[in-house]
Design a protein around this motif. Sequence first.
Motif, mmCIF file in Angstrom:
data_model
loop_
_atom_site.group_PDB
_atom_site.id
_atom_site.type_symbol
_atom_site.label_atom_id
_atom_site.label_comp_id
_atom_site.label_asym_id
_atom_site.label_seq_id
_atom_site.Cartn_x
_atom_site.Cartn_y
_atom_site.Cartn_z
ATOM 1 N N LEU A 1 40.450 -28.315 -70.266
ATOM 2 C CA LEU A 1 42.453 -28.929 -70.281
ATOM 3 C C LEU A 1 42.310 -30.050 -71.255
ATOM 4 O O LEU A 1 43.025 -30.424 -71.403
ATOM 5 N N THR A 2 40.699 -30.836 -70.876
ATOM 6 C CA THR A 2 40.692 -31.629 -72.174
ATOM 7 C C THR A 2 40.929 -31.728 -72.648
ATOM 8 O O THR A 2 42.135 -32.175 -74.150
ATOM 9 N N ALA A 3 40.199 -30.775 -73.631
ATOM 10 C CA ALA A 3 40.435 -29.768 -75.139
ATOM 11 C C ALA A 3 41.559 -30.237 -75.725
ATOM 12 O O ALA A 3 41.937 -30.163 -76.713
ATOM 13 N N LEU A 4 42.340 -29.053 -74.824
ATOM 14 C CA LEU A 4 43.838 -28.006 -74.899
ATOM 15 C C LEU A 4 44.769 -29.753 -74.734
ATOM 16 O O LEU A 4 45.534 -29.896 -75.653
ATOM 17 N N ALA A 5 45.273 -30.322 -74.027
ATOM 18 C CA ALA A 5 45.523 -31.638 -74.260
ATOM 19 C C ALA A 5 45.382 -32.399 -75.674
ATOM 20 O O ALA A 5 46.476 -33.316 -76.382
ATOM 21 N N GLU A 6 44.182 -32.674 -76.430
ATOM 22 C CA GLU A 6 43.704 -33.699 -76.972
ATOM 23 C C GLU A 6 44.018 -33.075 -78.740
ATOM 24 O O GLU A 6 44.137 -33.575 -79.440
ATOM 25 N N ALA A 7 43.389 -31.414 -78.660
ATOM 26 C CA ALA A 7 43.821 -30.808 -79.543
ATOM 27 C C ALA A 7 45.396 -30.960 -79.916
ATOM 28 O O ALA A 7 45.524 -30.378 -80.925
ATOM 29 N N ASN A 8 46.585 -29.980 -79.265
ATOM 30 C CA ASN A 8 47.382 -29.945 -79.606
ATOM 31 C C ASN A 8 48.501 -30.281 -78.036
ATOM 32 O O ASN A 8 49.516 -31.309 -78.971
ATOM 33 N N VAL A 9 48.721 -30.393 -77.441
ATOM 34 C CA VAL A 9 49.741 -30.794 -75.827
ATOM 35 C C VAL A 9 49.787 -32.233 -76.630
ATOM 36 O O VAL A 9 51.325 -32.337 -77.003
ATOM 37 N N ASN A 10 48.963 -32.968 -76.357
ATOM 38 C CA ASN A 10 49.840 -34.738 -76.497
ATOM 39 C C ASN A 10 50.359 -34.301 -77.468
ATOM 40 O O ASN A 10 51.495 -35.823 -77.370
ATOM 41 N N ARG A 11 49.680 -33.980 -78.989
ATOM 42 C CA ARG A 11 50.404 -34.499 -80.002
ATOM 43 C C ARG A 11 51.356 -34.415 -80.044
ATOM 44 O O ARG A 11 52.706 -34.747 -80.604
ATOM 45 N N LYS A 12 52.140 -32.456 -79.803
ATOM 46 C CA LYS A 12 53.693 -31.921 -79.740
ATOM 47 C C LYS A 12 54.287 -33.129 -78.973
ATOM 48 O O LYS A 12 55.655 -32.808 -79.244
ATOM 49 N N ALA A 13 53.631 -33.028 -77.395
ATOM 50 C CA ALA A 13 54.879 -34.514 -76.801
ATOM 51 C C ALA A 13 55.065 -35.159 -77.010
ATOM 52 O O ALA A 13 56.410 -35.764 -76.516
ATOM 53 N N ALA A 14 54.454 -36.309 -77.975
ATOM 54 C CA ALA A 14 54.483 -37.549 -78.583
ATOM 55 C C ALA A 14 55.833 -37.441 -79.368
ATOM 56 O O ALA A 14 56.301 -37.239 -80.087
#
Length: 167
Positions: A154-167
């Motif tokens: 979950l951390t890897a997924l968030a850091e790789a793209n999910v958080n970036r897309k949400a920002a």
Amino acid sequence: MGLFTTPIKTMDDLFTHMLQDIYYAEQQITKALPKMIEKAGEPQLKQGFEKHLRETEGQVQRLEQVFQQLGKPAKGVECAAINGIISETKEIMSDVGDQQVLDAALIAGAQAVEHYEITRYGTLIAYAKQLGHNTVANLLEQTLGEEKATDKTLTALAEANVNRKAA
């Protein structure tokens, strides 16, 4: 007696209560994950939740083995912590309108669950070893390993793209 259904007088009583707590928690997680799968937009997140649902179902079965090995009925006791985490995640899911932000929120909720489980299983393993239940400790260690791996994913997924897309 407080919130507990049976008095806790011994370490074995505490161990049993905590097993019942995590058993209840795992069952609640299996009920919450399908909704999270449905709400997830990111394909990797959806797949990760589907995988974790299967793992969680296996973890419930593993806990049933633990209860059987201890000669105790497999039953849960209400876990206020997991109820709160799941309730908060459901509330956020209904409040977030942007899909990318929703995916980030779903990861945050899932990681809150994982962190709770990691602390519980770590404690249960220590108690099992202290009480001489080494086979039980081995079963619980399998689950702890799965929980840590899910958190890492979950951390890897968030850091790789999910958080970036949400920002």
